[in-house]
Structures are given as C-alpha cells and as structure tokens.
Write a protein that holds these residues in place. Structure first.
Motif, PDB file in Angstrom:
ATOM      1  N   VAL A   1       0.876  -1.168   0.000  1.00  0.00           N
ATOM      2  CA  VAL A   1       0.000   0.000   0.000  1.00  0.00           C
ATOM      3  C   VAL A   1       0.912   1.216   0.000  1.00  0.00           C
ATOM      4  CG1 VAL A   1      -1.873   1.182   1.195  1.00  0.00           C
ATOM      5  CG2 VAL A   1      -1.680  -1.316   1.356  1.00  0.00           C
ATOM      6  N   PHE A   2       0.732   2.093  -0.991  1.00  0.00           N
ATOM      7  CA  PHE A   2       1.631   3.230  -1.165  1.00  0.00           C
ATOM      8  C   PHE A   2       0.825   4.473  -1.479  1.00  0.00           C
ATOM      9  CE2 PHE A   2       4.097   5.854  -4.253  1.00  0.00           C
ATOM     10  CZ  PHE A   2       5.086   6.290  -3.384  1.00  0.00           C
ATOM     11  N   VAL A   3       1.116   5.569  -0.796  1.00  0.00           N
ATOM     12  CA  VAL A   3       0.467   6.842  -1.080  1.00  0.00           C
ATOM     13  C   VAL A   3       1.491   7.749  -1.779  1.00  0.00           C
ATOM     14  CG1 VAL A   3       0.866   7.700   1.275  1.00  0.00           C
ATOM     15  CG2 VAL A   3      -0.844   8.771  -0.135  1.00  0.00           C
ATOM     16  N   PRO A   4       1.270   8.047  -3.082  1.00  0.00           N
ATOM     17  CA  PRO A   4       2.244   8.832  -3.848  1.00  0.00           C
ATOM     18  C   PRO A   4       2.068  10.338  -3.640  1.00  0.00           C
ATOM     19  CG  PRO A   4       0.493   8.128  -5.296  1.00  0.00           C
ATOM     20  CD  PRO A   4       0.184   7.557  -3.928  1.00  0.00           C
TER      21      PRO A   4
ATOM     22  N   GLY B   1       0.849   9.552   4.850  1.00  0.00           N
ATOM     23  CA  GLY B   1       1.495   8.301   5.216  1.00  0.00           C
ATOM     24  C   GLY B   1       0.482   7.182   5.337  1.00  0.00           C
ATOM     25  N   ILE B   2       0.986   5.966   5.496  1.00  0.00           N
ATOM     26  CA  ILE B   2       0.160   4.774   5.686  1.00  0.00           C
ATOM     27  C   ILE B   2       0.498   4.192   7.058  1.00  0.00           C
ATOM     28  CG2 ILE B   2      -0.346   2.436   4.872  1.00  0.00           C
ATOM     29  CD1 ILE B   2      -1.354   4.598   2.953  1.00  0.00           C
ATOM     30  N   ALA B   3      -0.538   3.909   7.833  1.00  0.00           N
ATOM     31  CA  ALA B   3      -0.341   3.358   9.176  1.00  0.00           C
ATOM     32  C   ALA B   3      -1.153   2.087   9.339  1.00  0.00           C
ATOM     33  CB  ALA B   3      -0.766   4.374  10.240  1.00  0.00           C
TER      34      ALA B   3
ATOM     35  N   ILE C   1       5.714   8.667   9.661  1.00  0.00           N
ATOM     36  CA  ILE C   1       4.735   7.667   9.229  1.00  0.00           C
ATOM     37  C   ILE C   1       4.978   7.475   7.740  1.00  0.00           C
ATOM     38  CG2 ILE C   1       2.300   7.120   8.943  1.00  0.00           C
ATOM     39  CD1 ILE C   1       1.774   8.878  11.403  1.00  0.00           C
ATOM     40  N   ALA C   2       5.613   6.372   7.412  1.00  0.00           N
ATOM     41  CA  ALA C   2       6.058   6.118   6.039  1.00  0.00           C
ATOM     42  C   ALA C   2       4.892   6.152   5.057  1.00  0.00           C
ATOM     43  CB  ALA C   2       6.749   4.759   5.964  1.00  0.00           C
ATOM     44  N   PRO C   3       5.161   6.510   3.805  1.00  0.00           N
ATOM     45  CA  PRO C   3       4.104   6.557   2.806  1.00  0.00           C
ATOM     46  C   PRO C   3       3.752   5.182   2.229  1.00  0.00           C
ATOM     47  CG  PRO C   3       6.151   7.311   1.865  1.00  0.00           C
ATOM     48  CD  PRO C   3       6.419   7.067   3.326  1.00  0.00           C
ATOM     49  N   TYR C   4       4.147   4.120   2.905  1.00  0.00           N
ATOM     50  CA  TYR C   4       3.888   2.766   2.404  1.00  0.00           C
ATOM     51  C   TYR C   4       3.785   1.779   3.561  1.00  0.00           C
ATOM     52  CZ  TYR C   4       8.778   2.364   3.522  1.00  0.00           C
ATOM     53  OH  TYR C   4       9.971   2.397   4.201  1.00  0.00           O
ATOM     54  N   ALA C   5       3.189   0.633   3.259  1.00  0.00           N
ATOM     55  CA  ALA C   5       3.162  -0.496   4.197  1.00  0.00           C
ATOM     56  C   ALA C   5       3.095  -1.769   3.379  1.00  0.00           C
ATOM     57  CB  ALA C   5       1.956  -0.399   5.131  1.00  0.00           C
ATOM     58  N   GLY C   6       3.730  -2.804   3.884  1.00  0.00           N
ATOM     59  CA  GLY C   6       3.664  -4.130   3.281  1.00  0.00           C
ATOM     60  C   GLY C   6       2.923  -5.059   4.229  1.00  0.00           C
ATOM     61  N   ILE C   7       1.938  -5.770   3.715  1.00  0.00           N
ATOM     62  CA  ILE C   7       1.099  -6.628   4.547  1.00  0.00           C
ATOM     63  C   ILE C   7       1.097  -8.028   3.951  1.00  0.00           C
ATOM     64  CG2 ILE C   7      -1.238  -6.961   5.464  1.00  0.00           C
ATOM     65  CD1 ILE C   7      -1.441  -3.782   4.695  1.00  0.00           C
TER      66      ILE C   7
ATOM     67  N   VAL D   1      -4.099   6.337  -3.637  1.00  0.00           N
ATOM     68  CA  VAL D   1      -3.382   5.266  -2.959  1.00  0.00           C
ATOM     69  C   VAL D   1      -3.176   4.148  -3.967  1.00  0.00           C
ATOM     70  CG1 VAL D   1      -3.404   3.596  -1.065  1.00  0.00           C
ATOM     71  CG2 VAL D   1      -4.422   5.864  -0.732  1.00  0.00           C
ATOM     72  N   ARG D   2      -1.946   3.682  -4.090  1.00  0.00           N
ATOM     73  CA  ARG D   2      -1.608   2.578  -4.987  1.00  0.00           C
ATOM     74  C   ARG D   2      -1.640   1.280  -4.194  1.00  0.00           C
ATOM     75  NH1 ARG D   2      -1.334   1.612 -10.076  1.00  0.00           N
ATOM     76  NH2 ARG D   2      -0.614   3.731 -10.426  1.00  0.00           N
ATOM     77  N   LEU D   3      -2.494   0.347  -4.605  1.00  0.00           N
ATOM     78  CA  LEU D   3      -2.556  -0.986  -4.020  1.00  0.00           C
ATOM     79  C   LEU D   3      -1.912  -1.947  -5.005  1.00  0.00           C
ATOM     80  CD1 LEU D   3      -6.290  -0.970  -2.843  1.00  0.00           C
ATOM     81  CD2 LEU D   3      -4.248  -0.319  -1.536  1.00  0.00           C
TER      82      LEU D   3
END
Length: 137
Positions: A40-43, A48-50, A95-101, A130-132
């Motif tokens: 999940v990335f917010v350009p 940020g992504i939490a 709060i990073a602009p991405y998360a890996g799940i 938001v890029r998924l």
C-alpha cells in the motif's frame, strides 16, 4: 504483479482514514486464495500509511501525538499553503508513505485490532490517491 490506483476523499481536516475494506476488496479481485504481499503506497509528499487500531480512540490519539510533535504553526521553512503546511512534508519521515502486509489465502494477515489507514495532515488537499499492489508469492 496486480496494481490499482484508488481515490480517497480525506476532506479538509486532519484525518486517519480507514482503507482496510478497500484493500480487502482489491485482494478479493486479484489474490483469489493466493499467498503473497499487499503493498500500500500513497504517492504524495504529505501523507502516510499506518497499521493501527481504529475506532477506539487510537486514531484520535495518533492525530494528537502528531500535533504535539509537529505543531501547525509558523516554524516551518516550507511555508506555502495553510498555516503549518510544512509539517505535512515532515510527517512521512515519521509515518512512512507505504506499508507491506502479508497475504495468506487471499486475505490480509493483520493482527486482531489492526487496520490499514492513510494519515493525512494536509488540509489543503482533500483528495488523495493510494496505490494498491499485490505481489503473488
């Protein structure tokens, strides 16, 4: 890799906005019982992504903590837009602009109380993207 850009209306106030259902819907369409990773990335330079518990006060606590750490005042050198806008550009370092799940059998392997959320302090930009992306294992 499967990827999709979604649009999210965050409005003109500071917000922690839940993306969990949109992430789950994306995986239902793309992962189909597969294992892999949801990225999940917010350009945007100001969001940020939490992964956080939502609805029990933690989202408001996060916004209060960010207000304490990054006050909306005139101290910021990056000074265009609304008062304190520069803090929105500092926030993605916290709060990073991405998360890996992890994805197992087509579903996010989140903890019991975890949700996926965009954190947006930028009141000047009411619509975000938001890029998924699903990377099959």
């Amino acid at each position: 890799m499967e990827s999709r850009l979604i649009e999210v209306e965050t409005g003109r106030r500071e917000v922690v906005h839940d993306l969990t259902s949109q992430c789950a819907a994306f995986l239902r369409e793309t992962a189909t019982e597969s294992d892999g990773l949801l990225h999940v990335f917010v350009p945007h330079a100001t969001a940020g992504i939490a992964l956080i518990e939502l609805g029990a006060g933690s989202d408001d606590d996060l916004l209060a903590a960010l207000q304490d750490l990054l006050p909306a005042d005139d101290r910021w050198r990056h000074a265009h837009g609304s008062r304190g806008h520069g803090r929105s550009h500092v926030m993605p370092a916290l709060i990073a602009p991405y998360a890996g799940i992890p994805v197992l059998r087509g579903e996010m392997a989140l903890g019991t109380w975890q949700s996926v959320a965009i954190v947006d302090l930028n009141v000047d930009n009411p619509v975000r993207h938001v890029r998924l992306s699903f990377l099959a294992g």
